[in-house]
Write a protein that holds these residues in place. Sequence first.
Motif, PDB file in Angstrom:
ATOM      1  N   LEU A   1     -98.351 109.470 -22.479  1.00  0.00           N
ATOM      2  CA  LEU A   1     -97.194 109.112 -21.650  1.00  0.00           C
ATOM      3  C   LEU A   1     -96.384 110.331 -21.233  1.00  0.00           C
ATOM      4  CD1 LEU A   1     -95.927 105.830 -23.358  1.00  0.00           C
ATOM      5  CD2 LEU A   1     -97.472 106.110 -21.414  1.00  0.00           C
ATOM      6  N   MET A   2     -96.470 111.424 -21.998  1.00  0.00           N
ATOM      7  CA  MET A   2     -95.785 112.653 -21.601  1.00  0.00           C
ATOM      8  C   MET A   2     -96.335 113.179 -20.288  1.00  0.00           C
ATOM      9  SD  MET A   2     -95.400 114.708 -25.219  1.00  0.00           S
ATOM     10  CE  MET A   2     -94.986 116.232 -24.362  1.00  0.00           C
ATOM     11  N   PHE A   3     -97.643 113.057 -20.090  1.00  0.00           N
ATOM     12  CA  PHE A   3     -98.286 113.594 -18.899  1.00  0.00           C
ATOM     13  C   PHE A   3     -98.556 112.526 -17.841  1.00  0.00           C
ATOM     14  CE2 PHE A   3     -99.422 116.373 -22.441  1.00  0.00           C
ATOM     15  CZ  PHE A   3     -99.016 117.608 -21.946  1.00  0.00           C
ATOM     16  N   ARG A   4     -98.607 111.265 -18.259  1.00  0.00           N
ATOM     17  CA  ARG A   4     -98.823 110.163 -17.313  1.00  0.00           C
ATOM     18  C   ARG A   4     -97.964 108.979 -17.743  1.00  0.00           C
ATOM     19  NH1 ARG A   4    -101.988 108.964 -13.128  1.00  0.00           N
ATOM     20  NH2 ARG A   4    -102.544 106.784 -12.763  1.00  0.00           N
ATOM     21  N   PRO A   5     -96.702 108.975 -17.325  1.00  0.00           N
ATOM     22  CA  PRO A   5     -95.762 107.942 -17.796  1.00  0.00           C
ATOM     23  C   PRO A   5     -96.164 106.511 -17.478  1.00  0.00           C
ATOM     24  CG  PRO A   5     -94.602 109.766 -16.757  1.00  0.00           C
ATOM     25  CD  PRO A   5     -96.049 109.971 -16.483  1.00  0.00           C
ATOM     26  N   THR A   6     -96.979 106.307 -16.454  1.00  0.00           N
ATOM     27  CA  THR A   6     -97.394 104.947 -16.096  1.00  0.00           C
ATOM     28  C   THR A   6     -98.609 104.480 -16.882  1.00  0.00           C
ATOM     29  OG1 THR A   6     -98.748 105.812 -14.271  1.00  0.00           O
ATOM     30  CG2 THR A   6     -96.489 105.120 -13.750  1.00  0.00           C
ATOM     31  N   GLY A   7     -99.134 105.330 -17.770  1.00  0.00           N
ATOM     32  CA  GLY A   7    -100.313 104.959 -18.531  1.00  0.00           C
ATOM     33  C   GLY A   7    -101.587 105.427 -17.851  1.00  0.00           C
ATOM     34  N   ILE A   8    -102.701 105.241 -18.528  1.00  0.00           N
ATOM     35  CA  ILE A   8    -103.975 105.796 -18.041  1.00  0.00           C
ATOM     36  C   ILE A   8    -104.352 105.196 -16.686  1.00  0.00           C
ATOM     37  CG2 ILE A   8    -106.440 106.030 -18.521  1.00  0.00           C
ATOM     38  CD1 ILE A   8    -105.755 105.839 -21.521  1.00  0.00           C
ATOM     39  N   LEU A   9    -104.267 103.869 -16.549  1.00  0.00           N
ATOM     40  CA  LEU A   9    -104.638 103.207 -15.293  1.00  0.00           C
ATOM     41  C   LEU A   9    -103.431 102.551 -14.620  1.00  0.00           C
ATOM     42  CD1 LEU A   9    -107.987 101.458 -16.333  1.00  0.00           C
ATOM     43  CD2 LEU A   9    -107.676 103.702 -15.274  1.00  0.00           C
ATOM     44  N   GLY A  10    -102.240 102.932 -15.043  1.00  0.00           N
ATOM     45  CA  GLY A  10    -101.032 102.259 -14.554  1.00  0.00           C
ATOM     46  C   GLY A  10    -100.672 102.659 -13.144  1.00  0.00           C
ATOM     47  N   GLU A  11     -99.918 101.789 -12.512  1.00  0.00           N
ATOM     48  CA  GLU A  11     -99.397 102.051 -11.171  1.00  0.00           C
ATOM     49  C   GLU A  11     -98.108 101.277 -11.006  1.00  0.00           C
ATOM     50  OE1 GLU A  11    -101.898  98.588  -8.794  1.00  0.00           O
ATOM     51  OE2 GLU A  11    -102.646 100.642  -8.823  1.00  0.00           O
ATOM     52  N   ARG A  12     -97.313 101.669 -10.075  1.00  0.00           N
ATOM     53  CA  ARG A  12     -96.038 101.007  -9.858  1.00  0.00           C
ATOM     54  C   ARG A  12     -96.269  99.600  -9.302  1.00  0.00           C
ATOM     55  NH1 ARG A  12     -90.972 104.407  -8.496  1.00  0.00           N
ATOM     56  NH2 ARG A  12     -90.326 102.261  -8.199  1.00  0.00           N
ATOM     57  N   VAL A  13     -95.481  98.659  -9.794  1.00  0.00           N
ATOM     58  CA  VAL A  13     -95.543  97.294  -9.277  1.00  0.00           C
ATOM     59  C   VAL A  13     -94.154  96.865  -8.883  1.00  0.00           C
ATOM     60  CG1 VAL A  13     -97.551  96.598 -10.621  1.00  0.00           C
ATOM     61  CG2 VAL A  13     -95.283  96.339 -11.606  1.00  0.00           C
ATOM     62  N   ALA A  14     -94.070  95.926  -7.961  1.00  0.00           N
ATOM     63  CA  ALA A  14     -92.767  95.450  -7.488  1.00  0.00           C
ATOM     64  C   ALA A  14     -92.084  94.591  -8.527  1.00  0.00           C
ATOM     65  CB  ALA A  14     -92.952  94.662  -6.189  1.00  0.00           C
ATOM     66  N   ARG A  15     -90.767  94.527  -8.473  1.00  0.00           N
ATOM     67  CA  ARG A  15     -90.041  93.590  -9.329  1.00  0.00           C
ATOM     68  C   ARG A  15     -90.297  92.172  -8.846  1.00  0.00           C
ATOM     69  NH1 ARG A  15     -84.025  95.299 -10.593  1.00  0.00           N
ATOM     70  NH2 ARG A  15     -84.406  93.567 -12.016  1.00  0.00           N
ATOM     71  N   THR A  16     -90.429  91.247  -9.806  1.00  0.00           N
ATOM     72  CA  THR A  16     -90.879  89.915  -9.423  1.00  0.00           C
ATOM     73  C   THR A  16     -89.960  88.794  -9.879  1.00  0.00           C
ATOM     74  OG1 THR A  16     -92.187  89.746 -11.426  1.00  0.00           O
ATOM     75  CG2 THR A  16     -93.287  90.620  -9.477  1.00  0.00           C
ATOM     76  N   ALA A  17     -88.831  89.110 -10.404  1.00  0.00           N
ATOM     77  CA  ALA A  17     -87.932  88.042 -10.836  1.00  0.00           C
ATOM     78  C   ALA A  17     -86.496  88.503 -10.733  1.00  0.00           C
ATOM     79  CB  ALA A  17     -88.251  87.636 -12.271  1.00  0.00           C
TER      80      ALA A  17
END
Length: 307
Positions: free
Chosen positions: A291-307
Amino acid sequence: MSFHDFWDVLVLGAVLGSLYAVIAIGYTLVYGVLQLLNFAHSEVFMVGGFGGVIALTIFVPAADPSGLQSIGYVALGILFGAVLGGTVAFFLEKVAYRPLRRRGAPRLVFLITAIGASFFLYNLVGKLFGRNPMPMPSMYENKTVVTIFGSTISVTQALILGSAVVMLVAVDYVVNRTKLGSGIRAVAQDPEVASLMGVNIDKVVSRTFVLGGLMGGVAGFLFGTTNQVFYTMGFLPGITAFAAAVLGGIGNVRGAMLGGLTLGVVEAFTVEVWGDAWRYVGAFAVLVLVLMFRPTGILGERVARTA
């Protein structure tokens, strides 16, 4: 560490990691559609374990308490664990989270509700079934199924690995190839547009909880086959599975699978090299480093807020 020991530890890590991956699916699915950290999911896992044990206790012939050689009994435990886990997840969403979502409650309220639901569920189970561990009925002789590079894979390990692989492939197919999966992905990306396009948000969210609950319930039963079930059994596996979901990329199904397997293998090798007292140190050190080098995780990506 010898070559033989390496493969033994790797198999153990893969078994453990597959369980973490199955549990992590529940966290990542709910977060994907609601941006909600459902900490009560660890209790769904625990309830599934009790469901499997109770089903086997009821249906196993008293005259043959240790002769469960048929795969049908294993399927029975998996079925009851899944049904009970899915049912608890369904009512959890309907009673605890849906009213908050309809009132536009702040994120902090959702988080407090999730923690409260977690406390309620494990104390309820402790009250109903007692605070002492409940042993899993013996379903088979735990013989060696196959040997790989000198490492033996037992019936229990094969059962966990096989069941986990089937469930992970199935949920990946559901999310990426079915109408329900299209709805889940649409709501995760933009709930307002999805609603305008005719997607029933409440139905999608409810079914997402149920799908995660089914996975968690089966994982609870599989966990019980290696040991026993108890009312606080969801805490450590739940926390580690949540870390696995974050490591892989919270909201990403395949990321949860990868994160679970990674943490399971790291945990197994940590115990082998430094001892059981360091069990979770190595896994969470890997989480922090990633997470220090990739805060979104290994395969993570930004997602929209949904609620």
